[in-house]
Scaffold this motif. Structure first.
Motif, PDB file in Angstrom:
ATOM      1  N   SER A  30      21.226 -31.210  -5.215  1.00  0.00           N
ATOM      2  CA  SER A  30      21.568 -29.833  -4.860  1.00  0.00           C
ATOM      3  C   SER A  30      21.440 -29.608  -3.361  1.00  0.00           C
ATOM      4  O   SER A  30      20.789 -30.380  -2.650  1.00  0.00           O
ATOM      5  CB  SER A  30      20.680 -28.843  -5.617  1.00  0.00           C
ATOM      6  N   LEU A  31      22.069 -28.532  -2.917  1.00  0.00           N
ATOM      7  CA  LEU A  31      22.136 -28.155  -1.510  1.00  0.00           C
ATOM      8  C   LEU A  31      21.539 -26.766  -1.334  1.00  0.00           C
ATOM      9  O   LEU A  31      21.794 -25.869  -2.152  1.00  0.00           O
ATOM     10  CB  LEU A  31      23.604 -28.139  -1.068  1.00  0.00           C
ATOM     11  N   ASP A  32      20.771 -26.571  -0.256  1.00  0.00           N
ATOM     12  CA  ASP A  32      20.178 -25.269   0.020  1.00  0.00           C
ATOM     13  C   ASP A  32      20.258 -24.996   1.518  1.00  0.00           C
ATOM     14  O   ASP A  32      19.705 -25.754   2.323  1.00  0.00           O
ATOM     15  CB  ASP A  32      18.718 -25.241  -0.448  1.00  0.00           C
ATOM     16  N   ILE A  33      20.967 -23.923   1.896  1.00  0.00           N
ATOM     17  CA  ILE A  33      21.073 -23.526   3.300  1.00  0.00           C
ATOM     18  C   ILE A  33      20.645 -22.062   3.398  1.00  0.00           C
ATOM     19  O   ILE A  33      21.451 -21.149   3.208  1.00  0.00           O
ATOM     20  CB  ILE A  33      22.504 -23.702   3.851  1.00  0.00           C
ATOM     21  N   PRO A  34      19.353 -21.820   3.648  1.00  0.00           N
ATOM     22  CA  PRO A  34      18.831 -20.451   3.622  1.00  0.00           C
ATOM     23  C   PRO A  34      19.572 -19.473   4.533  1.00  0.00           C
ATOM     24  O   PRO A  34      19.811 -18.325   4.158  1.00  0.00           O
ATOM     25  CB  PRO A  34      17.376 -20.618   4.056  1.00  0.00           C
ATOM     26  N   LYS A  35      19.919 -19.893   5.750  1.00  0.00           N
ATOM     27  CA  LYS A  35      20.512 -18.967   6.713  1.00  0.00           C
ATOM     28  C   LYS A  35      21.756 -18.283   6.184  1.00  0.00           C
ATOM     29  O   LYS A  35      21.991 -17.098   6.449  1.00  0.00           O
ATOM     30  CB  LYS A  35      20.837 -19.689   8.021  1.00  0.00           C
ATOM     31  N   ILE A  36      22.588 -19.022   5.447  1.00  0.00           N
ATOM     32  CA  ILE A  36      23.858 -18.452   4.989  1.00  0.00           C
ATOM     33  C   ILE A  36      23.866 -18.200   3.480  1.00  0.00           C
ATOM     34  O   ILE A  36      24.911 -17.908   2.898  1.00  0.00           O
ATOM     35  CB  ILE A  36      25.054 -19.342   5.394  1.00  0.00           C
ATOM     36  N   GLY A  37      22.695 -18.319   2.852  1.00  0.00           N
ATOM     37  CA  GLY A  37      22.610 -18.043   1.425  1.00  0.00           C
ATOM     38  C   GLY A  37      23.434 -18.984   0.575  1.00  0.00           C
ATOM     39  O   GLY A  37      23.971 -18.588  -0.469  1.00  0.00           O
ATOM     40  N   ALA A  38      23.540 -20.232   0.991  1.00  0.00           N
ATOM     41  CA  ALA A  38      24.332 -21.222   0.258  1.00  0.00           C
ATOM     42  C   ALA A  38      23.421 -22.085  -0.604  1.00  0.00           C
ATOM     43  O   ALA A  38      22.568 -22.803  -0.088  1.00  0.00           O
ATOM     44  CB  ALA A  38      25.121 -22.103   1.227  1.00  0.00           C
ATOM     45  N   HIS A  39      23.599 -21.997  -1.905  1.00  0.00           N
ATOM     46  CA  HIS A  39      22.806 -22.771  -2.862  1.00  0.00           C
ATOM     47  C   HIS A  39      23.765 -23.308  -3.921  1.00  0.00           C
ATOM     48  O   HIS A  39      24.498 -22.537  -4.532  1.00  0.00           O
ATOM     49  CB  HIS A  39      21.738 -21.900  -3.527  1.00  0.00           C
ATOM     50  N   SER A  40      23.777 -24.614  -4.125  1.00  0.00           N
ATOM     51  CA  SER A  40      24.713 -25.205  -5.080  1.00  0.00           C
ATOM     52  C   SER A  40      24.201 -26.547  -5.565  1.00  0.00           C
ATOM     53  O   SER A  40      23.519 -27.266  -4.824  1.00  0.00           O
ATOM     54  CB  SER A  40      26.087 -25.401  -4.427  1.00  0.00           C
ATOM     55  N   PHE A  89      30.838 -22.196   1.235  1.00  0.00           N
ATOM     56  CA  PHE A  89      30.741 -22.318   2.680  1.00  0.00           C
ATOM     57  C   PHE A  89      31.476 -21.190   3.401  1.00  0.00           C
ATOM     58  O   PHE A  89      31.957 -21.371   4.533  1.00  0.00           O
ATOM     59  CB  PHE A  89      31.268 -23.677   3.134  1.00  0.00           C
ATOM     60  N   PHE A  90      31.546 -20.025   2.791  1.00  0.00           N
ATOM     61  CA  PHE A  90      32.213 -18.878   3.399  1.00  0.00           C
ATOM     62  C   PHE A  90      31.598 -18.541   4.758  1.00  0.00           C
ATOM     63  O   PHE A  90      32.295 -18.141   5.689  1.00  0.00           O
ATOM     64  CB  PHE A  90      32.118 -17.662   2.466  1.00  0.00           C
ATOM     65  N   ARG A  91      30.291 -18.711   4.880  1.00  0.00           N
ATOM     66  CA  ARG A  91      29.592 -18.358   6.121  1.00  0.00           C
ATOM     67  C   ARG A  91      29.199 -19.590   6.951  1.00  0.00           C
ATOM     68  O   ARG A  91      28.387 -19.489   7.874  1.00  0.00           O
ATOM     69  CB  ARG A  91      28.336 -17.542   5.784  1.00  0.00           C
ATOM     70  N   LEU A  92      29.790 -20.739   6.661  1.00  0.00           N
ATOM     71  CA  LEU A  92      29.388 -21.966   7.359  1.00  0.00           C
ATOM     72  C   LEU A  92      29.569 -21.843   8.871  1.00  0.00           C
ATOM     73  O   LEU A  92      28.777 -22.385   9.645  1.00  0.00           O
ATOM     74  CB  LEU A  92      30.185 -23.165   6.835  1.00  0.00           C
ATOM     75  N   LYS A  93      30.588 -21.116   9.304  1.00  0.00           N
ATOM     76  CA  LYS A  93      30.840 -20.970  10.738  1.00  0.00           C
ATOM     77  C   LYS A  93      29.705 -20.249  11.459  1.00  0.00           C
ATOM     78  O   LYS A  93      29.623 -20.288  12.689  1.00  0.00           O
ATOM     79  CB  LYS A  93      32.152 -20.228  10.967  1.00  0.00           C
ATOM     80  N   GLU A  94      28.801 -19.584  10.712  1.00  0.00           N
ATOM     81  CA  GLU A  94      27.667 -18.892  11.314  1.00  0.00           C
ATOM     82  C   GLU A  94      26.505 -19.829  11.650  1.00  0.00           C
ATOM     83  O   GLU A  94      25.551 -19.423  12.318  1.00  0.00           O
ATOM     84  CB  GLU A  94      27.153 -17.793  10.377  1.00  0.00           C
ATOM     85  N   MET A  95      26.565 -21.057  11.186  1.00  0.00           N
ATOM     86  CA  MET A  95      25.490 -22.004  11.463  1.00  0.00           C
ATOM     87  C   MET A  95      25.407 -22.301  12.956  1.00  0.00           C
ATOM     88  O   MET A  95      26.402 -22.224  13.682  1.00  0.00           O
ATOM     89  CB  MET A  95      25.714 -23.298  10.687  1.00  0.00           C
ATOM     90  N   ALA A  96      24.195 -22.643  13.402  1.00  0.00           N
ATOM     91  CA  ALA A  96      23.968 -22.922  14.821  1.00  0.00           C
ATOM     92  C   ALA A  96      22.928 -24.024  14.949  1.00  0.00           C
ATOM     93  O   ALA A  96      22.157 -24.277  14.017  1.00  0.00           O
ATOM     94  CB  ALA A  96      23.488 -21.653  15.528  1.00  0.00           C
ATOM     95  N   PRO A  97      22.890 -24.701  16.105  1.00  0.00           N
ATOM     96  CA  PRO A  97      21.880 -25.730  16.316  1.00  0.00           C
ATOM     97  C   PRO A  97      20.472 -25.195  16.042  1.00  0.00           C
ATOM     98  O   PRO A  97      20.123 -24.086  16.444  1.00  0.00           O
ATOM     99  CB  PRO A  97      22.064 -26.093  17.794  1.00  0.00           C
TER     100      PRO A  97
END
Length: 199
Positions: A53-63, A117-125
């Protein structure tokens, strides 16, 4: 000696998006090519273990992560557009945490809904990405770069190319939606590197 880049053995092909979904990547290298060179002593890497599974807290992506193979034309598959919140891992890339670039794909939207990944472009270093693995460990990555590039200049070397450590690529589509082609014109690519693992 670092092996030849995966991109070097890929056919030259343009990244194409499936509808408003994630990209169908250029032709991929032969399966298991990433395992030809052992990890270097100075690079922290994990043993091979399939991602769960994948978890990206900043953009609320969980799958959960489904395995993705190759299409008949040797391009990389994407998750079904009918399930836009499903992310997938390209199973012929390293497993997340292994040495080399693991590749995860997801839709920006699909079936008239926002995608994983609707908000993937919001990711940053500096942003965090966690991938749970079948062996019970979690591979933790930190974002190093975010790119938005035209599909016709998809950076195969940067995405598939050999790395001395464990890295991750998150890919979706972005930019302007070309209604005549039923496609977005760009790819959004997030680059990250392994920083820690745990149980």
């Amino acid at each position: 000696m670092i092996r030849k880049t995966l991109a070097a053995v890929a056919l030259a092909a343009v990244a194409v998006l499936g509808g408003c979904a994630a990209p169908t990547l250029p032709a991929a290298p032969a399966p298991a090519a990433h395992s030809l060179t052992p990890p270097s002593a100075e690079s922290a890497v994990l043993a091979k273990s399939k991602p769960v599974s994948l978890d990206i807290p900043k953009i609320g992506a969980h799958s959960t992560l489904v395995p993705l193979g190759l299409n008949a034309d040797n391009t990389v598959q994407v998750p079904p557009v009918s399930t836009p919140l499903q992310a997938g891992w390209y199973e012929y890339s390293p497993t997340p945490g292994e040495r080399g670039p693991a590749v995860v794909l997801g839709h920006v939207d699909g079936n008239k809904h926002e995608g994983i990944f609707f908000r993937l472009k919001e990711m940053a270093p500096g942003d965090d990405v966690a991938i749970a693995r079948a062996d019970g460990t979690t591979a933790h990555f930190v974002v190093t770069k975010v790119d938005q590039v035209p599909k016709d200049v998809f950076p195969s070397d940067a995405v598939y190319g050999d790395t001395p450590d464990a890295q991750l690529r998150l890919i979706t589509c972005g930019g302007v939606f070309d209604r005549s082609a039923h496609n977005y014109v760009d790819n959004v690519i997030v680059y990250a590197r392994l920083v820690a693992d745990g149980h």
